[in-house]
Design an enzyme around this catalytic site. Sequence first.
Site, PDB file in Angstrom:
ATOM      1  N   TYR A  11       0.831  -1.216   0.000  1.00 49.02           N
ATOM      2  CA  TYR A  11       0.000   0.000   0.000  1.00 49.02           C
ATOM      3  C   TYR A  11       0.868   1.270   0.000  1.00 49.02           C
ATOM      4  CZ  TYR A  11      -3.142   3.497   2.156  1.00 49.02           C
ATOM      5  OH  TYR A  11      -3.858   4.627   2.469  1.00 49.02           O
ATOM      6  N   ASP A  58      12.709 -12.435  -1.143  1.00 47.37           N
ATOM      7  CA  ASP A  58      12.347 -12.268   0.268  1.00 47.37           C
ATOM      8  C   ASP A  58      13.473 -11.509   0.979  1.00 47.37           C
ATOM      9  OD1 ASP A  58      11.999 -13.021   3.176  1.00 47.37           O
ATOM     10  OD2 ASP A  58      10.374 -14.226   2.327  1.00 47.37           O
ATOM     11  N   SER A 124       6.189   2.659  13.232  1.00 54.82           N
ATOM     12  CA  SER A 124       4.774   2.933  13.500  1.00 54.82           C
ATOM     13  C   SER A 124       4.613   3.640  14.830  1.00 54.82           C
ATOM     14  CB  SER A 124       4.041   1.586  13.554  1.00 54.82           C
ATOM     15  OG  SER A 124       2.739   1.750  14.044  1.00 54.82           O
ATOM     16  N   THR A 126       2.613   2.880  16.820  1.00 50.71           N
ATOM     17  CA  THR A 126       2.336   1.788  17.750  1.00 50.71           C
ATOM     18  C   THR A 126       3.476   1.570  18.745  1.00 50.71           C
ATOM     19  OG1 THR A 126       0.895   0.662  16.216  1.00 50.71           O
ATOM     20  CG2 THR A 126       2.000  -0.730  17.796  1.00 50.71           C
ATOM     21  N   TYR A 148       3.321  -7.012  17.114  1.00 50.48           N
ATOM     22  CA  TYR A 148       3.699  -6.180  15.959  1.00 50.48           C
ATOM     23  C   TYR A 148       4.537  -4.981  16.422  1.00 50.48           C
ATOM     24  CZ  TYR A 148       3.196  -2.613  12.378  1.00 50.48           C
ATOM     25  OH  TYR A 148       3.453  -1.607  11.469  1.00 50.48           O
ATOM     26  N   LYS A 152       8.505  -3.971  15.574  1.00 51.21           N
ATOM     27  CA  LYS A 152       8.937  -2.710  14.949  1.00 51.21           C
ATOM     28  C   LYS A 152       9.976  -2.016  15.835  1.00 51.21           C
ATOM     29  CE  LYS A 152       6.978  -2.485  11.089  1.00 51.21           C
ATOM     30  NZ  LYS A 152       7.675  -2.233   9.826  1.00 51.21           N
ATOM     31  N   PHE A 177       1.656   7.545  11.662  1.00 53.64           N
ATOM     32  CA  PHE A 177       0.439   7.475  12.466  1.00 53.64           C
ATOM     33  C   PHE A 177      -0.583   6.629  11.682  1.00 53.64           C
ATOM     34  CE2 PHE A 177       1.113   9.505  16.552  1.00 53.64           C
ATOM     35  CZ  PHE A 177       2.481   9.708  16.419  1.00 53.64           C
ATOM     36  N   ASN A 178      -1.694   7.136  11.217  1.00 55.58           N
ATOM     37  CA  ASN A 178      -2.671   6.243  10.575  1.00 55.58           C
ATOM     38  C   ASN A 178      -2.802   6.562   9.082  1.00 55.58           C
ATOM     39  OD1 ASN A 178      -3.294   6.124  13.529  1.00 55.58           O
ATOM     40  ND2 ASN A 178      -4.827   4.672  12.815  1.00 55.58           N
ATOM     41  N   GLY A 293      -6.623  -3.580  23.516  1.00 53.30           N
ATOM     42  CA  GLY A 293      -5.338  -3.002  23.114  1.00 53.30           C
ATOM     43  C   GLY A 293      -5.445  -1.613  22.519  1.00 53.30           C
TER      44      GLY A 293
HETATM   45  P1  NAD Z   1       1.600  -3.799   2.940  1.00 53.14           P
HETATM   46  O1  NAD Z   1       1.362  -5.139   3.546  1.00 53.14           O
HETATM   47  O2  NAD Z   1       0.627  -3.274   1.954  1.00 53.14           O
HETATM   48  O3  NAD Z   1       3.054  -3.770   2.266  1.00 53.14           O
HETATM   49  C1  NAD Z   1       4.130  -4.559   2.730  1.00 53.14           C
HETATM   50  C2  NAD Z   1       4.695  -5.295   1.517  1.00 53.14           C
HETATM   51  O4  NAD Z   1       5.788  -6.125   1.970  1.00 53.14           O
HETATM   52  C3  NAD Z   1       3.676  -6.221   0.849  1.00 53.14           C
HETATM   53  O5  NAD Z   1       3.599  -5.923  -0.528  1.00 53.14           O
HETATM   54  C4  NAD Z   1       4.225  -7.609   1.087  1.00 53.14           C
HETATM   55  O6  NAD Z   1       3.945  -8.492   0.002  1.00 53.14           O
HETATM   56  C5  NAD Z   1       5.717  -7.354   1.254  1.00 53.14           C
HETATM   57  N1  NAD Z   1       6.403  -8.357   2.049  1.00 53.14           N
HETATM   58  C6  NAD Z   1       5.959  -8.961   3.192  1.00 53.14           C
HETATM   59  N2  NAD Z   1       6.882  -9.815   3.648  1.00 53.14           N
HETATM   60  C7  NAD Z   1       7.927  -9.756   2.799  1.00 53.14           C
HETATM   61  C8  NAD Z   1       9.204 -10.391   2.757  1.00 53.14           C
HETATM   62  N3  NAD Z   1       9.551 -11.289   3.690  1.00 53.14           N
HETATM   63  N4  NAD Z   1      10.047 -10.071   1.754  1.00 53.14           N
HETATM   64  C9  NAD Z   1       9.692  -9.170   0.793  1.00 53.14           C
HETATM   65  N5  NAD Z   1       8.489  -8.552   0.765  1.00 53.14           N
HETATM   66  C10 NAD Z   1       7.631  -8.844   1.770  1.00 53.14           C
HETATM   67  O7  NAD Z   1       1.792  -2.756   4.136  1.00 53.14           O
HETATM   68  P2  NAD Z   1       1.840  -1.170   4.097  1.00 53.14           P
HETATM   69  O8  NAD Z   1       0.596  -0.673   4.712  1.00 53.14           O
HETATM   70  O9  NAD Z   1       2.249  -0.699   2.760  1.00 53.14           O
HETATM   71  O10 NAD Z   1       2.997  -0.943   5.156  1.00 53.14           O
HETATM   72  C11 NAD Z   1       4.349  -0.789   4.752  1.00 53.14           C
HETATM   73  C12 NAD Z   1       5.214  -0.720   5.983  1.00 53.14           C
HETATM   74  O11 NAD Z   1       4.773   0.355   6.809  1.00 53.14           O
HETATM   75  C13 NAD Z   1       5.179  -1.958   6.852  1.00 53.14           C
HETATM   76  O12 NAD Z   1       6.484  -2.196   7.335  1.00 53.14           O
HETATM   77  C14 NAD Z   1       4.251  -1.582   7.977  1.00 53.14           C
HETATM   78  O13 NAD Z   1       4.563  -2.279   9.149  1.00 53.14           O
HETATM   79  C15 NAD Z   1       4.531  -0.098   8.126  1.00 53.14           C
HETATM   80  N6  NAD Z   1       3.408   0.667   8.682  1.00 53.14           N
HETATM   81  C16 NAD Z   1       2.172   0.577   8.104  1.00 53.14           C
HETATM   82  C17 NAD Z   1       1.110   1.279   8.645  1.00 53.14           C
HETATM   83  C18 NAD Z   1      -0.274   1.161   8.073  1.00 53.14           C
HETATM   84  O14 NAD Z   1      -1.244   1.457   8.780  1.00 53.14           O
HETATM   85  N7  NAD Z   1      -0.439   0.789   6.805  1.00 53.14           N
HETATM   86  C19 NAD Z   1       1.307   2.091   9.785  1.00 53.14           C
HETATM   87  C20 NAD Z   1       2.582   2.165  10.343  1.00 53.14           C
HETATM   88  C21 NAD Z   1       3.630   1.436   9.777  1.00 53.14           C
HETATM   89  C1  WQD Z   2      -8.632   3.399  14.132  1.00 54.81           C
HETATM   90  C2  WQD Z   2      -9.799   3.667  15.093  1.00 54.81           C
HETATM   91  C3  WQD Z   2     -10.450   1.725  16.348  1.00 54.81           C
HETATM   92  C4  WQD Z   2     -11.859  -0.580  12.878  1.00 54.81           C
HETATM   93  C5  WQD Z   2      -3.466   0.344  13.533  1.00 54.81           C
HETATM   94  C6  WQD Z   2      -2.213  -0.281  14.058  1.00 54.81           C
HETATM   95  C7  WQD Z   2      -1.055   0.646  13.856  1.00 54.81           C
HETATM   96  C8  WQD Z   2      -0.939   1.088  12.408  1.00 54.81           C
HETATM   97  C9  WQD Z   2      -2.215   1.649  11.913  1.00 54.81           C
HETATM   98  C10 WQD Z   2       0.517  -0.449  11.274  1.00 54.81           C
HETATM   99  C11 WQD Z   2      -9.624   3.009  16.451  1.00 54.81           C
HETATM  100  C12 WQD Z   2     -11.558   2.152  15.413  1.00 54.81           C
HETATM  101  C13 WQD Z   2     -11.324   0.389  13.712  1.00 54.81           C
HETATM  102  C14 WQD Z   2     -13.261  -0.864  12.928  1.00 54.81           C
HETATM  103  C15 WQD Z   2     -13.471   0.818  14.622  1.00 54.81           C
HETATM  104  N1  WQD Z   2      -0.632  -0.013  11.537  1.00 54.81           N
HETATM  105  N2  WQD Z   2     -12.120   1.066  14.571  1.00 54.81           N
HETATM  106  N3  WQD Z   2     -14.004  -0.140  13.818  1.00 54.81           N
HETATM  107  O1  WQD Z   2      -5.698   0.758  15.663  1.00 54.81           O
HETATM  108  O2  WQD Z   2      -5.122   3.217  15.368  1.00 54.81           O
HETATM  109  O3  WQD Z   2      -3.737   1.524  14.294  1.00 54.81           O
HETATM  110  O4  WQD Z   2      -3.265   0.710  12.154  1.00 54.81           O
HETATM  111  O5  WQD Z   2       1.558  -0.064  11.689  1.00 54.81           O
HETATM  112  O6  WQD Z   2       0.078  -0.058  14.242  1.00 54.81           O
HETATM  113  O7  WQD Z   2      -2.378  -0.545  15.446  1.00 54.81           O
HETATM  114  O8  WQD Z   2      -5.984   1.909  13.411  1.00 54.81           O
HETATM  115  O9  WQD Z   2      -7.690   1.873  11.639  1.00 54.81           O
HETATM  116  O10 WQD Z   2      -7.463  -0.133  13.167  1.00 54.81           O
HETATM  117  O11 WQD Z   2      -8.394   1.992  14.090  1.00 54.81           O
HETATM  118  O12 WQD Z   2     -14.208   1.422  15.419  1.00 54.81           O
HETATM  119  O13 WQD Z   2     -13.779  -1.728  12.223  1.00 54.81           O
HETATM  120  O14 WQD Z   2     -10.976   3.081  14.525  1.00 54.81           O
HETATM  121  O15 WQD Z   2     -10.952   1.272  17.563  1.00 54.81           O
HETATM  122  O16 WQD Z   2     -10.197   3.876  17.396  1.00 54.81           O
HETATM  123  P1  WQD Z   2      -5.185   1.836  14.822  1.00 54.81           P
HETATM  124  P2  WQD Z   2      -7.392   1.334  13.001  1.00 54.81           P
END
Ligand code: NAD
Ligand code: WQD
Length: 338
Positions: A11, A58, A124, A126, A148, A152, A177-178, A293
Site C-alpha cells: 500500500y 524475500d 509505527s 504503535t 507487531y 517494529k 500514524f494512521n 489493546g
Molecule cells: P503492505 O502489507 O501493503 O506492504 C508490505 C509489503 O511487503 C507487501 O507488498 C508484502 O507483500 C511485502 N512483504 C511482506 N513480507 C515480505 C518479505 N519477507 N520479503 C519481501 N516482501 C515482503 O503494508 P503497508 O501498509 O504498505 O505498510 C508498509 C510498511 O509500513 C510496513 O512495514 C508496515 O509495518 C509499516 N506501517 C504501516 C502502517 C499502516 O497502517 N499501513 C502504519 C505504520 C507502519
Molecule cells: C482506528 C480507530 C479503532 C476498525 C493500527 C495499528 C497501527 C498502524 C495503523 C501499522 C480506532 C476504530 C477500527 C473498525 C473501529 N498499523 N475502529 N471499527 O488501531 O489506530 O492503528 O493501524 O503499523 O500499528 O495498530 O488503526 O484503523 O485499526 O483503528 O471502530 O472496524 O478506529 O478502535 O479507534 P489503529 P485502526
Amino acid sequence: MRVLVTGGAGYIGSHTLIDLHGQGHDICALDTFDNSSPEVLNRVSEQIGAPLQHHAVDIRDGPGLDRVMAGFRPDAVIHFAGLKAVGESAQIPLDYYSVNVSGTGTLLAAMQRAGCGRIVFSSSATVYGEPAYLPFDETHACAPVNVYGHSKYMAEQILKDWQRATPGASVVVLRYFNPVGAHGSARIGEDPRGQPNNLVPFVAQVAVGRRDKVRVFGADYDTPDGTGMRDYIHVEDLARAHSAALNFAARHSGFEVFNIGTGRCYSVLEVIDAFARASGHDIPYEISPRRPGDIARSVADTSKAQALLDWRARHDLRQMCQSSWNWQSGNPNGYDAG
Ligand code: NAD
Ligand code: WQD
C-alpha cells in the site's frame, strides 16, 4: 539516487515509488507479494509511464539480496517490507519476528556487503504504546503493547546499533500514524486481503456495498463523542515524506526518528461522517465493545519533521476520504478486477 524499495508492491510502497520517480530517482522494487498483488506494479508502471524494475526476493534471503544489490547498486534503501496486522501478530509471533526483525537484519547485512549505507525505515506510532502525554513527540518513551509493535521497536534498535557501528551510515526511522487514502489517479490504493482490520478500508467497503455496517469499537472513551481518535495521514503525504527523508539521509549521517502525521486527530464517528459526505452513501454503523489493546487517542507532534525534513502534510480528512472513495468505487474488488 538509485533507490531500492522493499515492499514496493504494498500500500505505502506503491505510492512512494510514484513519488520517488516524480522526484527523479531511479527506482527498483523488491516484494514477494505475500500481502499484495503483482498487478500493483503494472499500475505503478502505468502511472510513471515507464517499465519498473522488480525482484520477487524475500528480505530474509541474503544471497537473493546480494544479487539484487549487485545488479542495481542502490545508493539508498527504503524498507517497507514486513507484516503489519496487530491481531495476527499475536497468533503467529514467530513469523512477525522473522520477517520484521530478522528480515531487517538480513537486509542491513546485504547493504553492508554492497557498500550501501542509507536506509529509511517504516516504523509505527504503535511503538509508543499508551500515551504518557499527547501529542506524542519522538522522545516519548516506547512501550509497545502488542507483538507487531515489539517487532517494529526491535527493528528500530537493530538499525540504531548498526548505524553506530557503521561510520558514515544514515538511518531515518519514520513512525507513521494512521495512513489512509489513495493515489489521485484512483488506480492505486489500499487493497486489504479478507476483512479489513483498519477503520477507513472497512468504512470504504461498507460505502461500496461489500459489507453491511461498521462496528464502532467503543463509544465510552474519554473523547468528545466517546469514540477513539487518531491522527490520519494521507498516503500521498506519507509518500512525500519518504522523498524528504531520502534527501535528509543524503546530507546527514546518523540515526534520526521522525513522527509522520498531521498533528490533528479525528474520532471514529467523524471519519464515518466525512466518508459518508465524500461518497454520497449512508454508512450504517453500530456501537460495539472496545477492541482490546486500543488507546483512546493518538496524535503526532510533527514539529521535528517540519523543521528537519521540511515536510508537512497537505491533505485534510475530506481529501483522504474522497481519494479513498474514488479508489474504492473505481475498483470495488481491489486489484483482482484487473
Ligand atoms: P503492505 O502489507 O501493503 O506492504 C508490505 C509489503 O511487503 C507487501 O507488498 C508484502 O507483500 C511485502 N512483504 C511482506 N513480507 C515480505 C518479505 N519477507 N520479503 C519481501 N516482501 C515482503 O503494508 P503497508 O501498509 O504498505 O505498510 C508498509 C510498511 O509500513 C510496513 O512495514 C508496515 O509495518 C509499516 N506501517 C504501516 C502502517 C499502516 O497502517 N499501513 C502504519 C505504520 C507502519
Ligand atoms: C482506528 C480507530 C479503532 C476498525 C493500527 C495499528 C497501527 C498502524 C495503523 C501499522 C480506532 C476504530 C477500527 C473498525 C473501529 N498499523 N475502529 N471499527 O488501531 O489506530 O492503528 O493501524 O503499523 O500499528 O495498530 O488503526 O484503523 O485499526 O483503528 O471502530 O472496524 O478506529 O478502535 O479507534 P489503529 P485502526
